[in-house]
Design a protein around this motif. Structure first.
Motif, mmCIF file in Angstrom:
data_model
loop_
_atom_site.group_PDB
_atom_site.id
_atom_site.type_symbol
_atom_site.label_atom_id
_atom_site.label_comp_id
_atom_site.label_asym_id
_atom_site.label_seq_id
_atom_site.Cartn_x
_atom_site.Cartn_y
_atom_site.Cartn_z
ATOM 1 N N LYS A 1 -47.731 -15.818 109.773
ATOM 2 C CA LYS A 1 -48.531 -16.650 108.883
ATOM 3 C C LYS A 1 -49.756 -15.889 108.376
ATOM 4 O O LYS A 1 -50.152 -16.080 107.253
ATOM 5 C CB LYS A 1 -48.975 -17.918 109.609
ATOM 6 N N PHE A 2 -50.380 -15.073 109.220
ATOM 7 C CA PHE A 2 -51.574 -14.353 108.813
ATOM 8 C C PHE A 2 -51.306 -13.501 107.582
ATOM 9 O O PHE A 2 -52.077 -13.499 106.632
ATOM 10 C CB PHE A 2 -52.080 -13.467 109.961
ATOM 11 N N VAL A 3 -50.206 -12.773 107.607
ATOM 12 C CA VAL A 3 -49.879 -11.886 106.490
ATOM 13 C C VAL A 3 -49.651 -12.703 105.238
ATOM 14 O O VAL A 3 -50.172 -12.378 104.171
ATOM 15 C CB VAL A 3 -48.643 -11.025 106.824
ATOM 16 N N GLN A 4 -48.900 -13.775 105.329
ATOM 17 C CA GLN A 4 -48.581 -14.591 104.158
ATOM 18 C C GLN A 4 -49.840 -15.214 103.564
ATOM 19 O O GLN A 4 -49.985 -15.274 102.345
ATOM 20 C CB GLN A 4 -47.584 -15.670 104.546
ATOM 21 N N VAL A 5 -50.767 -15.642 104.402
ATOM 22 C CA VAL A 5 -51.996 -16.270 103.928
ATOM 23 C C VAL A 5 -52.883 -15.253 103.209
ATOM 24 O O VAL A 5 -53.527 -15.574 102.211
ATOM 25 C CB VAL A 5 -52.754 -16.921 105.104
ATOM 26 N N HIS A 6 -52.904 -14.020 103.682
ATOM 27 C CA HIS A 6 -53.837 -13.026 103.158
ATOM 28 C C HIS A 6 -53.222 -12.065 102.139
ATOM 29 O O HIS A 6 -53.875 -11.098 101.752
ATOM 30 C CB HIS A 6 -54.455 -12.243 104.314
ATOM 31 N N LEU A 7 -52.005 -12.310 101.691
ATOM 32 C CA LEU A 7 -51.392 -11.415 100.703
ATOM 33 C C LEU A 7 -52.150 -11.383 99.380
ATOM 34 O O LEU A 7 -52.086 -10.412 98.649
ATOM 35 C CB LEU A 7 -49.934 -11.812 100.454
ATOM 36 N N ASP A 8 -52.872 -12.434 99.068
ATOM 37 C CA ASP A 8 -53.631 -12.469 97.810
ATOM 38 C C ASP A 8 -54.974 -11.768 97.907
ATOM 39 O O ASP A 8 -55.627 -11.542 96.894
ATOM 40 C CB ASP A 8 -53.856 -13.921 97.376
ATOM 41 N N ASP A 9 -55.405 -11.415 99.100
ATOM 42 C CA ASP A 9 -56.696 -10.763 99.313
ATOM 43 C C ASP A 9 -56.565 -9.278 98.981
ATOM 44 O O ASP A 9 -55.908 -8.518 99.693
ATOM 45 C CB ASP A 9 -57.134 -10.955 100.760
ATOM 46 N N GLY A 10 -57.176 -8.861 97.886
ATOM 47 C CA GLY A 10 -57.065 -7.485 97.415
ATOM 48 C C GLY A 10 -57.528 -6.450 98.422
ATOM 49 O O GLY A 10 -57.012 -5.338 98.471
ATOM 50 N N GLY A 11 -58.503 -6.790 99.250
ATOM 51 C CA GLY A 11 -59.004 -5.846 100.237
ATOM 52 C C GLY A 11 -58.047 -5.614 101.390
ATOM 53 O O GLY A 11 -58.050 -4.550 101.998
ATOM 54 N N LEU A 12 -57.232 -6.598 101.697
ATOM 55 C CA LEU A 12 -56.299 -6.487 102.815
ATOM 56 C C LEU A 12 -54.895 -6.069 102.402
ATOM 57 O O LEU A 12 -54.080 -5.717 103.254
ATOM 58 C CB LEU A 12 -56.206 -7.825 103.558
ATOM 59 N N GLN A 13 -54.598 -6.104 101.123
ATOM 60 C CA GLN A 13 -53.227 -5.840 100.673
ATOM 61 C C GLN A 13 -52.667 -4.504 101.124
ATOM 62 O O GLN A 13 -51.542 -4.463 101.623
ATOM 63 C CB GLN A 13 -53.115 -5.989 99.157
ATOM 64 N N PRO A 14 -53.386 -3.398 100.990
ATOM 65 C CA PRO A 14 -52.791 -2.128 101.437
ATOM 66 C C PRO A 14 -52.408 -2.143 102.918
ATOM 67 O O PRO A 14 -51.335 -1.665 103.296
ATOM 68 C CB PRO A 14 -53.878 -1.095 101.158
ATOM 69 N N SER A 15 -53.255 -2.710 103.746
ATOM 70 C CA SER A 15 -52.949 -2.788 105.176
ATOM 71 C C SER A 15 -51.766 -3.706 105.439
ATOM 72 O O SER A 15 -50.900 -3.396 106.272
ATOM 73 C CB SER A 15 -54.165 -3.314 105.948
ATOM 74 N N LEU A 16 -51.728 -4.827 104.742
ATOM 75 C CA LEU A 16 -50.626 -5.769 104.945
ATOM 76 C C LEU A 16 -49.300 -5.190 104.461
ATOM 77 O O LEU A 16 -48.263 -5.394 105.097
ATOM 78 C CB LEU A 16 -50.925 -7.087 104.237
#
Length: 79
Positions: A1-16
């Motif tokens: 769920k964490f990954v799916q929730v934060h996929l729109d966050d540009g700062g976290l996308q490369p890590s995700l």
């Protein structure tokens, strides 16, 4: 769920995206992964930034080619 929730966050996308690459490389078969790849497939078409579309496309293709998909699940991913 964490990954799916934060996929729109540009700062976290490369890590995700890196985390998803590792998960797909290990061939984990989880129902949540199948659901998340539906979101990644949508991002291939809807993301504003070209690098995001490219990364999502690569992940989605890896998923489609490497994971067992029944006829219904395959059609759901292609729609």
């Amino acid at each position: 769920k964490f990954v799916q929730v934060h996929l729109d966050d540009g700062g976290l996308q490369p890590s995700l995206f890196g985390l998803l690459r590792v998960v797909l490389g290990r061939r984990f078969v989880l129902p949540e992964l199948y659901d998340m790849m539906l979101v990644v497939g949508d991002m291939v078409l809807q993301a504003d930034a070209e690098p995001v579309r490219s990364a999502c496309g690569s992940l989605f293709l890896t998923f489609l080619l490497g994971y067992p998909l029944g006829p219904r699940r395959l059609q759901q991913n292609l729609d």
